[in-house]
Design a protein around this motif. Structure first.
Motif, mmCIF file in Angstrom:
data_model
loop_
_atom_site.group_PDB
_atom_site.id
_atom_site.type_symbol
_atom_site.label_atom_id
_atom_site.label_comp_id
_atom_site.label_asym_id
_atom_site.label_seq_id
_atom_site.Cartn_x
_atom_site.Cartn_y
_atom_site.Cartn_z
ATOM 1 N N ALA A 26 0.828 -1.211 0.000
ATOM 2 C CA ALA A 26 0.000 0.000 0.000
ATOM 3 C C ALA A 26 0.859 1.257 0.000
ATOM 4 O O ALA A 26 0.519 2.250 -0.661
ATOM 5 C CB ALA A 26 -0.922 -0.005 1.218
ATOM 6 N N ALA A 27 1.975 1.228 0.722
ATOM 7 C CA ALA A 27 2.869 2.389 0.759
ATOM 8 C C ALA A 27 3.486 2.635 -0.609
ATOM 9 O O ALA A 27 3.586 3.785 -1.064
ATOM 10 C CB ALA A 27 3.957 2.179 1.811
ATOM 11 N N VAL A 28 3.922 1.569 -1.266
ATOM 12 C CA VAL A 28 4.497 1.709 -2.607
ATOM 13 C C VAL A 28 3.445 2.235 -3.583
ATOM 14 O O VAL A 28 3.723 3.112 -4.409
ATOM 15 C CB VAL A 28 5.070 0.363 -3.098
ATOM 16 N N ALA A 29 2.230 1.715 -3.481
ATOM 17 C CA ALA A 29 1.152 2.158 -4.369
ATOM 18 C C ALA A 29 0.836 3.629 -4.146
ATOM 19 O O ALA A 29 0.625 4.386 -5.108
ATOM 20 C CB ALA A 29 -0.094 1.307 -4.146
ATOM 21 N N ALA A 30 0.805 4.056 -2.880
ATOM 22 C CA ALA A 30 0.523 5.461 -2.577
ATOM 23 C C ALA A 30 1.620 6.364 -3.129
ATOM 24 O O ALA A 30 1.342 7.430 -3.700
ATOM 25 C CB ALA A 30 0.386 5.648 -1.065
ATOM 26 N N ALA A 31 2.868 5.947 -2.965
ATOM 27 C CA ALA A 31 3.986 6.734 -3.477
ATOM 28 C C ALA A 31 3.941 6.825 -5.001
ATOM 29 O O ALA A 31 4.170 7.892 -5.584
ATOM 30 C CB ALA A 31 5.309 6.135 -3.018
ATOM 31 N N ASN A 32 3.652 5.707 -5.639
ATOM 32 C CA ASN A 32 3.601 5.681 -7.096
ATOM 33 C C ASN A 32 2.475 6.560 -7.624
ATOM 34 O O ASN A 32 2.639 7.282 -8.616
ATOM 35 C CB ASN A 32 3.424 4.250 -7.586
ATOM 36 N N ARG A 33 1.331 6.521 -6.964
ATOM 37 C CA ARG A 33 0.191 7.340 -7.374
ATOM 38 C C ARG A 33 0.515 8.837 -7.240
ATOM 39 O O ARG A 33 0.231 9.632 -8.152
ATOM 40 C CB ARG A 33 -1.025 6.973 -6.535
ATOM 41 N N THR A 34 1.124 9.192 -6.124
ATOM 42 C CA THR A 34 1.478 10.603 -5.925
ATOM 43 C C THR A 34 2.541 11.047 -6.917
ATOM 44 O O THR A 34 2.499 12.171 -7.429
ATOM 45 C CB THR A 34 1.977 10.826 -4.483
ATOM 46 N N ASN A 150 11.670 12.504 -6.895
ATOM 47 C CA ASN A 150 11.228 11.145 -6.576
ATOM 48 C C ASN A 150 10.356 11.124 -5.319
ATOM 49 O O ASN A 150 10.490 11.983 -4.452
ATOM 50 C CB ASN A 150 12.434 10.233 -6.342
ATOM 51 N N CYS A 151 9.480 10.131 -5.236
ATOM 52 C CA CYS A 151 8.782 9.831 -3.993
ATOM 53 C C CYS A 151 9.534 8.712 -3.288
ATOM 54 O O CYS A 151 10.270 7.954 -3.926
ATOM 55 C CB CYS A 151 7.347 9.397 -4.269
ATOM 56 N N VAL A 152 9.365 8.599 -1.971
ATOM 57 C CA VAL A 152 10.146 7.625 -1.215
ATOM 58 C C VAL A 152 9.273 6.810 -0.275
ATOM 59 O O VAL A 152 8.216 7.263 0.176
ATOM 60 C CB VAL A 152 11.265 8.317 -0.390
ATOM 61 N N VAL A 153 9.741 5.584 -0.019
ATOM 62 C CA VAL A 153 9.193 4.750 1.049
ATOM 63 C C VAL A 153 10.370 4.389 1.946
ATOM 64 O O VAL A 153 11.346 3.800 1.493
ATOM 65 C CB VAL A 153 8.514 3.477 0.527
ATOM 66 N N VAL A 154 10.277 4.764 3.206
ATOM 67 C CA VAL A 154 11.370 4.569 4.158
ATOM 68 C C VAL A 154 11.088 3.358 5.040
ATOM 69 O O VAL A 154 9.975 3.195 5.547
ATOM 70 C CB VAL A 154 11.556 5.820 5.048
ATOM 71 N N LYS A 155 12.096 2.495 5.203
ATOM 72 C CA LYS A 155 12.005 1.389 6.151
ATOM 73 C C LYS A 155 13.130 1.552 7.152
ATOM 74 O O LYS A 155 14.263 1.142 6.921
ATOM 75 C CB LYS A 155 12.128 0.041 5.422
ATOM 76 N N PRO A 156 12.859 2.185 8.301
ATOM 77 C CA PRO A 156 13.919 2.327 9.312
ATOM 78 C C PRO A 156 14.164 1.003 10.022
ATOM 79 O O PRO A 156 13.352 0.077 9.946
ATOM 80 C CB PRO A 156 13.329 3.372 10.277
ATOM 81 N N ALA A 193 9.343 -7.325 1.713
ATOM 82 C CA ALA A 193 8.101 -7.023 0.995
ATOM 83 C C ALA A 193 8.190 -5.685 0.280
ATOM 84 O O ALA A 193 7.696 -5.537 -0.843
ATOM 85 C CB ALA A 193 6.927 -7.025 1.980
ATOM 86 N N LEU A 194 8.839 -4.715 0.907
ATOM 87 C CA LEU A 194 9.002 -3.403 0.282
ATOM 88 C C LEU A 194 9.814 -3.517 -1.003
ATOM 89 O O LEU A 194 9.411 -3.003 -2.053
ATOM 90 C CB LEU A 194 9.682 -2.449 1.264
ATOM 91 N N VAL A 195 10.937 -4.203 -0.931
ATOM 92 C CA VAL A 195 11.800 -4.335 -2.108
ATOM 93 C C VAL A 195 11.090 -5.115 -3.210
ATOM 94 O O VAL A 195 11.148 -4.752 -4.394
ATOM 95 C CB VAL A 195 13.126 -5.014 -1.716
ATOM 96 N N GLU A 196 10.394 -6.173 -2.842
ATOM 97 C CA GLU A 196 9.678 -6.966 -3.849
ATOM 98 C C GLU A 196 8.623 -6.143 -4.557
ATOM 99 O O GLU A 196 8.456 -6.240 -5.792
ATOM 100 C CB GLU A 196 9.050 -8.194 -3.176
ATOM 101 N N ASN A 197 7.896 -5.323 -3.811
ATOM 102 C CA ASN A 197 6.867 -4.489 -4.430
ATOM 103 C C ASN A 197 7.459 -3.425 -5.339
ATOM 104 O O ASN A 197 6.879 -3.099 -6.372
ATOM 105 C CB ASN A 197 5.997 -3.844 -3.345
ATOM 106 N N LEU A 198 8.622 -2.903 -4.965
ATOM 107 C CA LEU A 198 9.276 -1.927 -5.836
ATOM 108 C C LEU A 198 9.745 -2.568 -7.136
ATOM 109 O O LEU A 198 9.643 -1.967 -8.207
ATOM 110 C CB LEU A 198 10.447 -1.269 -5.102
ATOM 111 N N PHE A 199 10.237 -3.802 -7.065
ATOM 112 C CA PHE A 199 10.637 -4.511 -8.286
ATOM 113 C C PHE A 199 9.435 -4.768 -9.185
ATOM 114 O O PHE A 199 9.511 -4.634 -10.409
ATOM 115 C CB PHE A 199 11.337 -5.824 -7.939
ATOM 116 N N LEU A 200 8.306 -5.134 -8.580
ATOM 117 C CA LEU A 200 7.092 -5.353 -9.358
ATOM 118 C C LEU A 200 6.646 -4.068 -10.040
ATOM 119 O O LEU A 200 6.224 -4.072 -11.204
ATOM 120 C CB LEU A 200 5.980 -5.890 -8.453
ATOM 121 N N GLN A 201 6.739 -2.956 -9.310
ATOM 122 C CA GLN A 201 6.361 -1.666 -9.882
ATOM 123 C C GLN A 201 7.271 -1.293 -11.046
ATOM 124 O O GLN A 201 6.816 -0.832 -12.092
ATOM 125 C CB GLN A 201 6.436 -0.575 -8.816
ATOM 126 N N LEU A 202 8.573 -1.521 -10.867
ATOM 127 C CA LEU A 202 9.527 -1.194 -11.924
ATOM 128 C C LEU A 202 9.271 -2.046 -13.161
ATOM 129 O O LEU A 202 9.313 -1.550 -14.295
ATOM 130 C CB LEU A 202 10.955 -1.414 -11.421
#
Length: 213
Positions: A26-34, A150-156, A193-202
């Motif tokens: 959901a975070a990746v989708a929100a970033a991509n949409r924005t 760029n938009c970002v998703v942060v995983k601290p 999960a974050l990295v996998e979703n970013l690869f799918l988006q790319l």
């Protein structure tokens, strides 16, 4: 929920969300949409204004933010407070680039041919930070990413997420559109999960690109 323990008192002082794979998606989708609807078309001058306002906010709250980070990861305030000022310094430095990322005309020996270079933002990027200096390390990655559009998703780190979550409130106060800065907290599974979703988006983005001729 993840519990944050104060290293000095050994007492639990905060609870941090343990994001699921669905939360990361959901975070990746929100970033991509924005990015597609707002951020990539936001002028560099406007991006710089928001970055400078964010710098002022973090500098003005350096004492509070350094106390949060020290309580979370155990570093002494004598170290964390200057790091809050470093965050402001990085934001100010790269804000100076935001309106100066121009394209380039490439001279050729063919007078009837135009060759030019256009600089485009990447899109959505993941920023993964360590526990020992969460905001200072975040600033090193965040400031150039924002300046470039760029938009970002942060995983601290799951061992020190509190200051990043507090920083997200300052990003909102600085006027950044929702979805430009996103935070997902959790352990290794959340990061995976974050990295996998970013690869799918790319991959999906590449499929959408017109075929070269």
């Amino acid at each position: 929920m993840l519990q944050s323990t104060n290293p000095f008192t050994s007492q639990v002082w905060a609870e941090i969300p343990d994001a699921s794979a669905e939360d990361a998606a959901a975070a990746v989708a929100a970033a991509n949409r924005t990015f597609r609807e707002v951020w990539r078309d936001t002028p560099g001058v406007r991006r710089a204004e928001m970055m400078l306002k964010l710098a002022t906010l973090i500098e003005s709250q350096a004492d509070r933010m350094s106390c949060i980070e020290s309580t979370d990861n155990g570093k002494i305030v004598r170290e964390t407070r200057p790091q809050m000022l470093w965050v402001g310094r990085q934001l100010r430095y790269f804000a100076g680039y935001a309106d100066k990322l121009f394209g380039q005309h490439v001279p050729l020996d063919q007078p009837n041919t135009l060759d030019y270079l256009s600089l485009e933002p990447f899109g959505v990027v993941a920023l993964i930070t360590a526990w020992n200096s969460p905001l200072a390390l975040l600033a090193n990655k965040l400031a150039p990413a924002l300046a470039a559009g760029n938009c970002v998703v942060v995983k601290p780190s799951e061992h020190a997420s509190a200051s990043t979550l507090e920083f997200a409130a300052l990003v909102e106060e600085a006027g950044f559109p929702p979805g430009v800065f996103n935070v997902v907290t959790g352990g290794a599974e959340t990061g995976r999960a974050l990295v996998e979703n970013l690869f799918l988006q790319l991959h999906a983005h590449r499929l959408d690109m017109p075929a070269s001729k």
